[in-house]
Design a protein around this motif. Structure first.
Motif, PDB file in Angstrom:
ATOM      1  N   GLU A 151       1.064  -1.152   0.002  1.00 50.28           N
ATOM      2  CA  GLU A 151      -0.112   0.146   0.006  1.00 50.28           C
ATOM      3  C   GLU A 151       0.831   1.343   0.012  1.00 50.28           C
ATOM      4  OE1 GLU A 151      -3.989   1.510   2.010  1.00 50.28           O
ATOM      5  OE2 GLU A 151      -2.868   0.320   3.292  1.00 50.28           O
ATOM      6  N   ARG A 152       1.978   1.289   0.628  1.00 49.67           N
ATOM      7  CA  ARG A 152       2.737   2.481   0.552  1.00 49.67           C
ATOM      8  C   ARG A 152       3.313   2.745  -0.604  1.00 49.67           C
ATOM      9  NH1 ARG A 152       4.173   0.719   5.870  1.00 49.67           N
ATOM     10  NH2 ARG A 152       6.088  -0.550   5.194  1.00 49.67           N
ATOM     11  N   ALA A 153       3.599   1.570  -1.453  1.00 49.24           N
ATOM     12  CA  ALA A 153       4.266   1.569  -2.389  1.00 49.24           C
ATOM     13  C   ALA A 153       3.337   2.085  -3.587  1.00 49.24           C
ATOM     14  CB  ALA A 153       4.954   0.192  -3.070  1.00 49.24           C
ATOM     15  N   GLY A 154       1.901   2.355  -3.305  1.00 51.68           N
ATOM     16  CA  GLY A 154       1.057   2.473  -4.251  1.00 51.68           C
ATOM     17  C   GLY A 154       0.468   1.372  -5.138  1.00 51.68           C
ATOM     18  N   LEU A 155       0.899   0.162  -4.676  1.00 54.43           N
ATOM     19  CA  LEU A 155       0.423  -1.045  -5.519  1.00 54.43           C
ATOM     20  C   LEU A 155      -1.016  -1.742  -5.295  1.00 54.43           C
ATOM     21  CD1 LEU A 155       3.902  -2.665  -5.789  1.00 54.43           C
ATOM     22  CD2 LEU A 155       2.821  -1.314  -7.695  1.00 54.43           C
ATOM     23  N   VAL A 156      -1.454  -1.197  -3.818  1.00 57.17           N
ATOM     24  CA  VAL A 156      -2.667  -1.759  -3.638  1.00 57.17           C
ATOM     25  C   VAL A 156      -3.527  -0.487  -2.707  1.00 57.17           C
ATOM     26  CG1 VAL A 156      -2.254  -4.209  -3.414  1.00 57.17           C
ATOM     27  CG2 VAL A 156      -2.116  -2.976  -1.274  1.00 57.17           C
ATOM     28  N   ARG A 157      -4.873  -0.920  -2.673  1.00 59.40           N
ATOM     29  CA  ARG A 157      -5.555   0.093  -1.878  1.00 59.40           C
ATOM     30  C   ARG A 157      -6.165  -0.730  -0.579  1.00 59.40           C
ATOM     31  NH1 ARG A 157      -7.905   5.275  -4.850  1.00 59.40           N
ATOM     32  NH2 ARG A 157      -5.991   5.894  -6.146  1.00 59.40           N
ATOM     33  N   SER A 158      -6.338  -0.145   0.349  1.00 56.91           N
ATOM     34  CA  SER A 158      -7.276  -0.854   1.501  1.00 56.91           C
ATOM     35  C   SER A 158      -8.424  -0.033   1.612  1.00 56.91           C
ATOM     36  CB  SER A 158      -6.490  -0.755   2.835  1.00 56.91           C
ATOM     37  OG  SER A 158      -6.204   0.523   3.137  1.00 56.91           O
ATOM     38  N   THR A 159      -9.328  -0.739   2.055  1.00 53.97           N
ATOM     39  CA  THR A 159     -10.820  -0.393   2.515  1.00 53.97           C
ATOM     40  C   THR A 159     -11.337  -1.143   3.710  1.00 53.97           C
ATOM     41  OG1 THR A 159     -11.283  -0.003   0.012  1.00 53.97           O
ATOM     42  CG2 THR A 159     -13.177  -0.195   1.893  1.00 53.97           C
TER      43      THR A 159
END
Length: 118
Positions: free
Chosen positions: A80-88
């Motif tokens: 997520e920090r690398a911008g490859l995934v998003r969390s919800t």
């Protein structure tokens, strides 16, 4: 110094390098592949969430990876920090999905930076 080196954006280069570093771990790479087609790799519960818009519950990722929940959570935080995934957040659970726009932009940047000279 070459013209290409002068025109490089150090902030963008750092973003690309962080994304590449995050993806080089074999388990994180595998998770990114699984999340590309979540319905093939995880239990889908459309009445609860859509795996493409909300994501896959971290507990399903953890079960598929066969690793401790804390390890999977740490891996997902890196992605997520690398911008490859998003969390919800859905209730007390965290769901993850790929950030396809960001991945496409990063791939475009890599292609631009490392593409053919001609």
């Amino acid at each position: 110094m070459s013209e290409a080196a002068n025109s490089a954006d150090p902030e963008l280069d750092t973003e690309v390098m962080e994304a590449l570093k995050a993806a080089t771990n074999p388990v994180r790479w595998q998770v990114l592949q699984w999340l590309r087609e979540p319905e093939k790799h995880f239990p889908v519960q459309p009445e609860i969430t859509d795996p493409h818009t909300v994501g896959v519950c971290v507990s399903h990722i953890q079960a598929r990876a066969g690793l401790a929940q804390s390890t999977v959570s740490a891996y997902m935080a890196i992605l997520e920090r690398a911008g490859l995934v998003r969390s919800t957040r859905v209730g007390k659970w965290t769901h993850y999905r790929r950030d396809e726009e960001r991945i496409a932009a990063l791939l475009g940047r890599i292609g631009q930076d490392l593409g053919p000279l001609a």
